[in-house]
Every structure is written in C-alpha cells, then in structure tokens.
Motif scaffolding. Structure first.
Motif: not given
Length: 238
Positions: A80, A84, A99, A135, A138-139, A142, A152, A155
């Motif tokens: 991440q 991103t 993904w 956000q 995005a995590v 990942a 990360l 984060l």
C-alpha cells in the motif's frame, strides 16, 4: 526469515539517499520505518521491492531475490503506497477484481470490504469516496493476495481516530496469525500499537534500530515521541 536487508544503498545521480542500512524481519513481526520527510523511507521501501535501483550485500524476501524472482515473491507480498493512484471511473468492485486477477490465492474480498467498512460501496466510483475511504481501500487491496508480508506507507493518514483504531485491531489480529509488516508512520501512538522494532533514518543513515523500549532508554527520554524527535533531529526544529 521473511526479509533480510544488508548494506542497502540507493543513489540518485550523485546524491546517496539511502546509506548502507541493515534490517531483518521474522514471521509475525512488525518493523516501523521512521524518519522525517526526505529521510529515505520511501526510497528504502522502493529498493526493497525492487522498484528502485540499489546496491546491496543481501536483499531477500522469503529467501529469494525480489528482483530476480519477482513474480514468485510477489504472490506473497502486499503493498500500500502513500499515494495510490486509481484509474478514472474505476468502481470499488472493479478495483478489487483487478487486484484479485493478479494473484493465485486471495482473501475473501466480501469479508475484507466488511472489515474495512466498505460494504455497500462496491458500485461507487473510487473517486467519489472520501479520503479516508480511499485510504482504507488502498490497505484492503494490499491484503487481497493473502500476503505473508505487507508494506504499508503512511497507513492511517486521513483516517479519523475510530477508523485508525479499527485498522490497528485488524492488523494486530492478522499479525497474530503470522503476517509480517513493514510500515512507515508519523504517528507514534500507531508505532507503539503495532511495532516490535523500529528503524529511524536521518539523511539516509540509520540513527537507531531496535525496540521501542531500547529507543527510549538510549535517548534518555521518557516517551517514544521524544525519543523519535531526539534521534531524527526534529526536536531542534522551530
């Protein structure tokens, strides 16, 4: 050993931005990579991932080179980045599907959406999400490949207190199941909640590497935040 880095250096032109740093990571451990802006954190992560050219004595993820064995290694690694960038007019569900298609094995996306508070947002455009929601997405992305190691970068930037703590709780649970994490953060409460060891960079050089308790003792300070400011040199900033 999940990750082993020995004498890693990165040079841009004539400027050495990462200078012979060393660290390692065991299964289920979390390393906090700390330092002020420009200290070399992002360059270090990019070099470890093989995105940035580097010189090194050793650079292995799961005992293999992330450069030579890139495709094999990255079936088990999640990333991440702080910024991103998503395609225009991409929906949340489409981002997840993109993904998923990259990996042989994946986590349950519906469960991840629920965990990160994004259930019901599947048909929304990513660009219409709030900053905190992007956000979290995005995590989430990942974590899609069932990673054994995840990177990360900043984060919880943009997340409110409740969302940050929810994310920490989820990562601690995954850590207990064997997930290893390398994270960068400017939030010392986050570092204390998640990290087993920290590495503090200053102008590309390691100024501290060890546990949080060791950092506090070595700096002769009473808190991690003060210890960090001491080692990074930021306590002298006005």
């Amino acid at each position: 050993m999940v990750l082993s880095v020995k004498n890693l250096s990165v040079t841009y032109g004539t400027k050495q931005v990462v200078d012979n740093i060393n660290f390692s990571l065991q299964p289920g451990a979390v390393l906090g990579l700390l330092g002020s802006n420009g200290a070399g954190k992002s360059s270090t992560i990019a070099a470890v991932l093989g995105i940035e050219n580097s010189t090194h004595e050793e650079l292995t993820i799961f005992g293999k080179s992330p450069i030579v064995n890139r495709k094999e290694v990255f079936q088990e690694v999640g990333v991440q980045f702080q910024e991103t960038n998503f395609q225009d007019k991409l929906k949340v569900q489409e981002a997840c599907e993109q993904w998923e298609s990259l990996y042989n094995q994946t986590n349950d996306v519906a469960l991840l959406l629920q965990t990160f508070g994004l259930t019901g947002k599947e048909s929304q455009l990513v660009e219409s999400l709030s900053g905190g929601e992007r956000q979290r997405l995005a995590v989430l992305l990942a974590l899609i490949p069932k990673p054994k190691l995840v990177f990360l970068d900043e984060l919880t930037t943009g997340l409110d207190t409740m969302a940050r703590r929810m994310l920490w709780k989820q990562l601690v649970s995954m850590k207990e199941k064997g997930l290893s994490i390398v994270l960068t953060s400017h939030y010392m409460d986050e570092v204390e909640a998640l990290c087993d060891k920290i590495l503090i960079l200053k102008e590309g050089k390691t100024v501290f590497y060890g546990t949080i308790t060791e950092a506090i003792l070595a700096s002769n300070k009473s808190t991690l935040e003060d210890a960090y400011l001491y080692f990074s040199g930021e306590e002298n900033w006005s």
